[in-house]
Design a protein around this motif. Structure first.
Motif, PDB file in Angstrom:
ATOM      1  N   HIS A  38     -33.752   3.242 -13.368  1.00 11.97           N
ATOM      2  CA  HIS A  38     -33.319   4.509 -13.980  1.00 11.97           C
ATOM      3  C   HIS A  38     -32.773   5.439 -12.891  1.00 11.97           C
ATOM      4  O   HIS A  38     -33.166   5.345 -11.726  1.00 11.97           O
ATOM      5  CB  HIS A  38     -34.495   5.173 -14.719  1.00 11.97           C
ATOM      6  CG  HIS A  38     -34.054   6.286 -15.627  1.00 11.97           C
ATOM      7  ND1 HIS A  38     -33.912   7.581 -15.189  1.00 11.97           N
ATOM      8  CD2 HIS A  38     -33.693   6.287 -16.939  1.00 11.97           C
ATOM      9  CE1 HIS A  38     -33.491   8.347 -16.209  1.00 11.97           C
ATOM     10  NE2 HIS A  38     -33.358   7.580 -17.286  1.00 11.97           N
ATOM     11  N   SER A  55     -31.665   5.682 -20.191  1.00 13.52           N
ATOM     12  CA  SER A  55     -32.538   4.850 -21.025  1.00 13.52           C
ATOM     13  C   SER A  55     -31.737   3.912 -21.928  1.00 13.52           C
ATOM     14  O   SER A  55     -32.122   2.758 -22.118  1.00 13.52           O
ATOM     15  CB  SER A  55     -33.416   5.734 -21.905  1.00 13.52           C
ATOM     16  OG  SER A  55     -34.053   6.696 -21.140  1.00 13.52           O
ATOM     17  N   ASN A 128     -38.716   7.221 -25.522  1.00 15.92           N
ATOM     18  CA  ASN A 128     -39.864   7.626 -24.692  1.00 15.92           C
ATOM     19  C   ASN A 128     -41.113   7.680 -25.577  1.00 15.92           C
ATOM     20  O   ASN A 128     -41.650   8.742 -25.871  1.00 15.92           O
ATOM     21  CB  ASN A 128     -39.643   9.017 -24.074  1.00 15.92           C
ATOM     22  CG  ASN A 128     -38.416   9.089 -23.196  1.00 15.92           C
ATOM     23  OD1 ASN A 128     -37.355   8.597 -23.571  1.00 15.92           O
ATOM     24  ND2 ASN A 128     -38.548   9.709 -22.045  1.00 15.92           N
ATOM     25  N   SER A 143     -31.622   9.998 -25.629  1.00 12.87           N
ATOM     26  CA  SER A 143     -30.913  11.281 -25.647  1.00 12.87           C
ATOM     27  C   SER A 143     -29.395  11.070 -25.745  1.00 12.87           C
ATOM     28  O   SER A 143     -28.671  11.949 -26.168  1.00 12.87           O
ATOM     29  CB  SER A 143     -31.279  12.123 -24.422  1.00 12.87           C
ATOM     30  OG  SER A 143     -31.099  11.378 -23.253  1.00 12.87           O
ATOM     31  N   HIS A 212     -30.104  19.001 -19.407  1.00 19.88           N
ATOM     32  CA  HIS A 212     -30.506  17.884 -20.274  1.00 19.88           C
ATOM     33  C   HIS A 212     -31.154  18.478 -21.524  1.00 19.88           C
ATOM     34  O   HIS A 212     -31.876  19.476 -21.427  1.00 19.88           O
ATOM     35  CB  HIS A 212     -31.508  17.003 -19.494  1.00 19.88           C
ATOM     36  CG  HIS A 212     -31.768  15.682 -20.128  1.00 19.88           C
ATOM     37  ND1 HIS A 212     -32.588  15.531 -21.227  1.00 19.88           N
ATOM     38  CD2 HIS A 212     -31.311  14.434 -19.837  1.00 19.88           C
ATOM     39  CE1 HIS A 212     -32.628  14.242 -21.562  1.00 19.88           C
ATOM     40  NE2 HIS A 212     -31.860  13.558 -20.735  1.00 19.88           N
ATOM     41  N   GLU A 214     -33.702  17.803 -23.055  1.00 16.86           N
ATOM     42  CA  GLU A 214     -35.168  17.900 -23.041  1.00 16.86           C
ATOM     43  C   GLU A 214     -35.621  19.265 -22.498  1.00 16.86           C
ATOM     44  O   GLU A 214     -36.811  19.558 -22.455  1.00 16.86           O
ATOM     45  CB  GLU A 214     -35.769  16.785 -22.178  1.00 16.86           C
ATOM     46  CG  GLU A 214     -35.736  15.420 -22.824  1.00 16.86           C
ATOM     47  CD  GLU A 214     -36.236  14.311 -21.898  1.00 16.86           C
ATOM     48  OE1 GLU A 214     -36.920  14.598 -20.906  1.00 16.86           O
ATOM     49  OE2 GLU A 214     -35.913  13.144 -22.160  1.00 16.86           O
ATOM     50  N   THR A 229     -28.559  12.109 -19.519  1.00 18.11           N
ATOM     51  CA  THR A 229     -28.343  11.822 -18.106  1.00 18.11           C
ATOM     52  C   THR A 229     -26.927  11.282 -17.870  1.00 18.11           C
ATOM     53  O   THR A 229     -26.208  11.737 -16.981  1.00 18.11           O
ATOM     54  CB  THR A 229     -29.392  10.787 -17.646  1.00 18.11           C
ATOM     55  OG1 THR A 229     -30.668  11.288 -18.035  1.00 18.11           O
ATOM     56  CG2 THR A 229     -29.377  10.581 -16.172  1.00 18.11           C
TER      57      THR A 229
HETATM   58  P1  13P Z   1     -32.170   9.622 -20.583  1.00 13.33           P
HETATM   59  O1  13P Z   1     -32.281   8.504 -19.635  1.00 13.33           O
HETATM   60  O2  13P Z   1     -31.940   9.119 -21.996  1.00 13.33           O
HETATM   61  O3  13P Z   1     -31.200  10.684 -20.225  1.00 13.33           O
HETATM   62  O4  13P Z   1     -33.607  10.319 -20.674  1.00 13.33           O
HETATM   63  C1  13P Z   1     -34.100  11.054 -19.629  1.00 13.33           C
HETATM   64  C2  13P Z   1     -35.510  10.777 -19.394  1.00 13.33           C
HETATM   65  O5  13P Z   1     -36.295  11.664 -19.298  1.00 13.33           O
HETATM   66  C3  13P Z   1     -35.916   9.395 -19.221  1.00 13.33           C
HETATM   67  O6  13P Z   1     -37.267   9.310 -19.214  1.00 13.33           O
END
Ligand code: 13P
Ligand code: SF4
Length: 324
Positions: A38, A55, A128, A143, A212, A214, A229
């Motif tokens: 990642h 992800s 997640n 996301s 992001h 989140e 991301t």
């Molecule tokens: P993404 O990889 O989907 O952007 O998610 C961010 C994340 O917090 C991964 O745990």
């Protein structure tokens, strides 16, 4: 062999990496292994990985490959997803204690009770999450594709979205669609607050704030661009702007800077004393642990077959609804 590498890596960074990189490459060939990492892992892990991604990209890479062994440098739910998709392959992880607190914030029995209150609702869960939660879900999402997936759900259907309330809230506001949100959040992204972010924007008047989903609404409302991301990466490499304040996990700055060496990336401050909001679990993936897990073929991800089959449906549905 372990002590050998650990001691060199303290003394002489670059050469130590070269030696361990070489050993990892030899093992990779012998094992026919694919290394997935990642963007939030440390730079040296990103350097040796075959695929570095968000992800969604990593789930897709785990689904379609001809390796015999998958080595997953990320957090537990990511490696678990790779195993769910590949029952016949060995899936290794440098450190299985690298969990995701967001995934852990949604315990299965509580979620079962929560779901029961809304019979008939479509259950969409962020990747997640644990395999138990995926097994209780209709569709998984990340996301990158959450919006695309939610747009495909008929208007008259109620939607339960779990476990990230910030991502769910962001999509709900963007699509003007009410959703029933599980109240979880990612401690890394939820740590950014409006006053500190605004202060950073004042300190760097030429920089554009990007975030992001989140992150909290109080932060997102000031962002020039909000995205996953990968979307943040694509935005910074194609934008004509030269400076960015990046409100997400700072591991991404390595790839941003690599793609745009002349641009300036400022990690969004968490607070004045502790400027970076870091995912410590992602950083548990070290080169030494990566090498060790390949050498000993442990720790290996193992999942009960009934649970694997129960959770596979929601992941497959995600991949069908957002083809790569
Ligand atoms: P993404 O990889 O989907 O952007 O998610 C961010 C994340 O917090 C991964 O745990
Ligand atoms: Fe989990 Fe947040 Fe770390 Fe991603 S950044 S693995 S959501 S704790």
């Amino acid at each position: 062999m372990t002590r050998d590498i650990a001691s060199t890596s303290q003394g002489n960074g670059v050469h130590a990496h070269e030696e361990i990189f070489r050993r990892i490459r030899v093992l990779k060939k012998e094992m026919n292994a694919l290394i997935l990492a990642h963007y939030y892992t440390v730079p040296e892990i990103q350097q040796i990985a075959d695929v570095v991604g968000d992800s969604l990209a990593l789930a897709r890479a785990a689904e379609k490959n001809d390796a015999d062994v998958i080595v997953f440098a990320g957090v537990y739910f990511m490696a678990e997803t790779a195993k769910i998709l590949n029952p016949g392959k060995q899936v290794l992880m440098p450190d299985t204690y690298a969990g995701c607190p967001l995934a852990d914030s949604c315990p299965v029995e509580e979620f079962r009770k929560f779901k029961k209150q809304y019979p008939g609702a479509v259950v969409i869960t962020y990747i997640n999450s644990t395999a138990d939660i995926k097994a209780l879900s209709d569709i998984t999402c990340t996301s990158s594709n959450a919006e695309q997936i939610i747009r495909q759900i008929p208007e008259e259907k109620q939607i339960i979205f779990a476990p990230d309330k910030n991502l769910g809230g962001y999509i709900s506001r963007k699509l003007g669609r009410e959703m029933i949100l599980w109240q979880g959040c990612c401690y890394v992204h939820d740590a950014f607050s409006e006053p500190i972010i605004l202060n950073a924007c004042r300190e760097h008047p030429n920089a554009e704030l990007i975030a992001h989903p989140e992150c909290r609404e109080e932060v997102l409302r000031h962002a020039a661009f909000t995205g996953s991301t990968k979307a943040l990466l694509d935005y910074t490499s194609s934008s004509s702007r030269e400076q960015f304040i990046v409100a997400t996990e700072p591991g991404i700055l390595y790839e941003m800077q690599r793609r745009s060496p002349l641009k300036t990336f400022i990690p969004a401050p968490k607070d004045p004393e502790n400027p970076f909001s870091v995912c410590t679990q992602m950083k548990q993936n070290t080169l030494e642990k990566l090498y060790e897990c390949m050498l000993s073929r442990k720790p290996e991800i193992v999942i009960d077959e009934a649970l694997r089959l129960a959770s596979l449906g929601s992941i497959r549905k995600m991949l069908q609804m957002s083809p790569g």
